[in-house]
Design a protein around this motif. Sequence first.
Motif, short mmCIF file in Angstrom:
data_model
loop_
_atom_site.label_atom_id
_atom_site.label_comp_id
_atom_site.label_asym_id
_atom_site.label_seq_id
_atom_site.Cartn_x
_atom_site.Cartn_y
_atom_site.Cartn_z
N ARG A 46 1.33 -44.71 7.54
CA ARG A 46 1.28 -46.17 7.56
C ARG A 46 2.47 -46.81 6.87
N ALA A 47 2.82 -46.33 5.70
CA ALA A 47 3.86 -46.98 4.90
C ALA A 47 5.25 -46.82 5.51
N SER A 48 5.53 -45.62 6.00
CA SER A 48 6.90 -45.34 6.47
C SER A 48 7.12 -45.70 7.93
N TYR A 49 6.16 -45.29 8.79
CA TYR A 49 6.37 -45.44 10.24
C TYR A 49 5.18 -46.08 10.93
N ASP A 56 -8.29 -41.78 10.52
CA ASP A 56 -7.47 -41.50 9.33
C ASP A 56 -6.21 -40.74 9.68
N GLY A 57 -5.93 -40.59 11.00
CA GLY A 57 -4.73 -39.89 11.42
C GLY A 57 -4.90 -38.39 11.54
N PHE A 110 -0.19 -38.71 2.92
CA PHE A 110 -0.33 -40.14 2.67
C PHE A 110 -1.13 -40.78 3.80
N PRO A 111 -1.70 -41.98 3.58
CA PRO A 111 -2.54 -42.63 4.60
C PRO A 111 -1.79 -42.79 5.92
N CYS A 112 -2.49 -42.46 7.00
CA CYS A 112 -1.89 -42.50 8.34
C CYS A 112 -2.72 -43.40 9.25
N LYS A 113 -2.10 -43.82 10.33
CA LYS A 113 -2.80 -44.63 11.33
C LYS A 113 -3.66 -43.73 12.21
N ALA A 114 -4.56 -44.36 12.95
CA ALA A 114 -5.52 -43.61 13.76
C ALA A 114 -4.83 -42.88 14.91
N ILE A 115 -5.41 -41.73 15.26
CA ILE A 115 -5.02 -41.04 16.50
C ILE A 115 -5.95 -41.58 17.58
N GLN A 157 -16.05 -38.69 9.60
CA GLN A 157 -14.90 -39.60 9.71
C GLN A 157 -15.00 -40.39 11.00
N GLN A 158 -14.58 -41.65 10.95
CA GLN A 158 -14.71 -42.53 12.13
C GLN A 158 -14.01 -41.92 13.34
#
Length: 1045
Positions: free
Chosen positions: A320-323, A264-265, A292-297, A244-245
């Motif tokens: 990503r979608a919610s916050y 990928d969070g 669900f898909p998340c933003k990067a840490i 993973q990146q």
Amino acid sequence: MMKFRFRRQGTDPQREKIKQELFAFNKTVEHGFPHQPSALAFDPKLQLMAIGTKSGAIKIYGAPGVEFTGLHKDTTAVTQIHFLPGQGRLLSLLDDNTIHLWELVAGPLREVGGVKKEGVVSLQEVNTYSLPGRPGIESCSATRVTVLLLLKSCDLLCVGTEGGGVYFLEVPSLSLKDNQTLLQDQITHSLPEDYRCGKSLGPVEALQEHPQQSGKILIGYSRGLVVLWDLSTRLAEQLFLGKQQLESLVWERSGNLFVCSHNDGGYSVWAVTSGNTCNHQPVSSTIPYGPFPCKAISKILWRTTQAGSPVLLYSGGMPRASYGDRHCLTIQQDKDHVTLDFTSRVIDFFTVHSVEQEREFDEPSALVVLLEEELVVIDLQTPGWPSMPTPYLAPLHSSAITCSCHISSVPPKLWERLVNAGKAQQSRHWPICGGKNLAPPPKQQELLLTGHEDGTVRFWDASGVALTPLYKLSTANVFHTDCDPSDDPQDPSNDPDMQQEEEEWPPFRKVGCFDPYSDDPRLGIQKISLCKYSNKLVVAGTAGQVIVLGLSDERSDHLVDVSVVDLLYDREGFTWKGHDRLEPRSKPCLPPASVTAVALHAEWNLIAFGTSHGFGLFDYHRRNAVLARCTLHPNDSLAMEGPLSRVKSLKKSLRQSFRRIRKSRVSGKKRTITTPTSKVQEANAALAEQEEVAPVQRRIEPRSADDSLSGVVRCVCFADTFLRDGTHHGPTLWAGTNSGSVYAYALEVPGVGSGRVCERGGASESSVCVEAVLGKEIQLMHRAPVVSICVLDGRGKPLPDPYEASQDLAIAPDMTNAHSVLIASEEQLKVFSLPKVSAKTKFKLTAHEGCRVRKVAMVVFSSTAQEDYSEHTLVCLTNLGDMHLFSIPALRPQVRYDCIRKEDISGIASCVFTKNGQGFYLISPSEYERFSLSAKVLTEPLCFVQLDRPLEPTSTSDGTTMQPQANGTHKNQMGQAEEEPPSCLSSPILDTPLDSPLSCADLTLDSTAELTVEDVRDFLTVDEAENNLKNIKEEEGRSTGILIN
């Protein structure tokens, strides 16, 4: 004839010497939060913190009062900062791919304020390096630096690049070690065939040194590969084949495992075991806010504790979608989980923890988070992880600053009350405590009061280098606003079920005080006045509200008495088109226009206020409106719309500005007066045409009498002086307007003056009301806006403040000789005798060439040579950013300084002076520049840091020593430093301002004090000639011709 009328006076050597002992212009320190921060670093040994900005500045902070500032030659963003622990050195990486070495060095002796200072330290740049491109590759992107790692030995710097290579530089020489360079090809050959897949490993994203074994580093590549590299053998000891990146890496203290975060969070924990050269799977992998898909840490920290469970801290990772739009940082320890929710972007963060090698655990004590708009510190030792107040770096712009006020020599009783009121916010220990403040304790306590857009007034300790918050006062709870919770029953925040559901996951906690959004723009504070002897505070706002407050030791709940003053009670046909007035919670002045001037006289229990429609006088002791005077002209249509009206557009304002410009040009060609109203006006006009203008003064063009907004009241003041006759003095009220009109009212205050209470038959003071009678009305001939009015006593000195004379806190004013009044308009300064109001002397300030008076203050300058010698001086700030100093009452020019750039309209509008010769102005929405006009009174950093090395400057590779470029010495694009005295202070006194992001012409401030369309018009019509007021000479023999109607 008039041939020798304006003969220039020669230079008096004795007077020039006195000037040098009185006046000296220095920019001393910057208060507030750095504008546009971009990098953060911490030295755990010296307990110092560094912040880099997008304008190329580096600011180092320690204990309160310990500050160092440096500025790179080019205004390029600082992307990374790294301390050399314990050495007082740091490395900075700029956006232009250059690496710079800075260090703290001892400066020479220097005389400041008549006292020699020694042992102080300054920050200077000593070396620079730029990584060369690889041979055969035209593009330099492959060698663009992505990450820096300084080894614990502090003699080697590892440089990761976009091309995947790692370079090594010797420190402090910053010389490249070619034989150590690690290219990506060397790593690729040792990878398993199935992992290569013909793909590049990507840029180097992270570098971390092994906490227990020196010479071993972790190299993290963007694709996900992590390599444990041995510098001594130049071999890959272990490979960790992540898929993973990669975003960041952090070691666990023992060195047995490390944690990496991904885009990928999620984050993964890898075990480091001997004998296993290739690791395919981590010990654990977690996406804390999935599935669900998340933003990067973007960054993660792992800190061990003696209690057992480690503390995990990471930024980002939100769904990503919610916050996805939230700016968050998460703290986890066992079952405790908090998501800190900020109002601005997270730049970087670090923990304050134990770094001694013999310690087994990290034991973090504090978390320091640098945000885009503020600095937040979290106490990790207290259950619940509360936030800690900052003794400096407080965000001045937590709500946009709309006005400011400075109070000198604050009495101990008032100071104690303010400190006690805000004590609950100042109780915890500040973790950044490096260095030693050498500055002597302040001789007097100083307050800076700032008014804000959200209706709050903040009290700041301005006695020293650190601008420390003392107390916050909110006026919003006095009124019903547009966003009251009780007015919106459908607000989900009022529903306990909705709150419980929202609080379940993620466990958000609002942290920080930066809140740029105002619930109701009518709450904005426009004027502040504080009486330091009676503890009375007057706050005036955008919707015409004027609030009188008393500072008390104890909390009290009571109803607020309300009075309404209608400034248009005798006018018909006017309709207010602006905002509605604020309704008090339990009635303010009408119409609800913004308050433009306010004055408080606590000894007489009176307040005076002015708006765009007129001015009023109120007796707050008897709850009685004494006076309401309308100053509107029949053509003042704009005054009825208000600052928040939708009717008033920028297009309309600019059109009117250009019409004024054309009108002034036409009037310059045609000066014939077509409709003289009297023989006196004709004679004055003829005299003005034939009058010879002094070489240092230029002709002032008259303004139109029906100019829009001519009724705006610019200033009000109280004075005990002679207005009716030359034998009886008493209370008076003075008001000046935008059209050059000055109104003087004689006041009858019970118990004050020449025994007027006795004349009324001995009535008690409580039953007798204050009365106001118009005594004088002055119209300046050129109708220039009146900026300031000041009454001078028989010795030509300003009258003391309320209570000062009656309580023997100041020298009593001279009431035996004739008084005079100094009226400062935008175009000239003029002194009139009282009570006859005949002109005594004046000084013109070339209005038609773009120079207009913006701020005026009466200042006492003390001599550095004689303890008991001082002079009262008039300080004048123009719209060109110049500071002019005049003697009073003669109005002879003393000195002139360039202070603020003429393009910085917001800085000029926000400037405030102190009574002892200092001043403040905004250089960004979050920073005040502090300056001094006095040779004696200075507030500047004087500090010392105990280092592990000698405090001599380091020589560069060619054997020369670079000159100190400390604390914001500005260098132009040609690389030539502007002259400055030898740098020996932590923030040396500068003749030029620290380069700020406001140097860009397209950057504007959110909100500043008194910024109007008039200011923009001045900016549009400023002539480019820089020598407008450069050669002001003293004038003698000037006749005092009176030009008033």
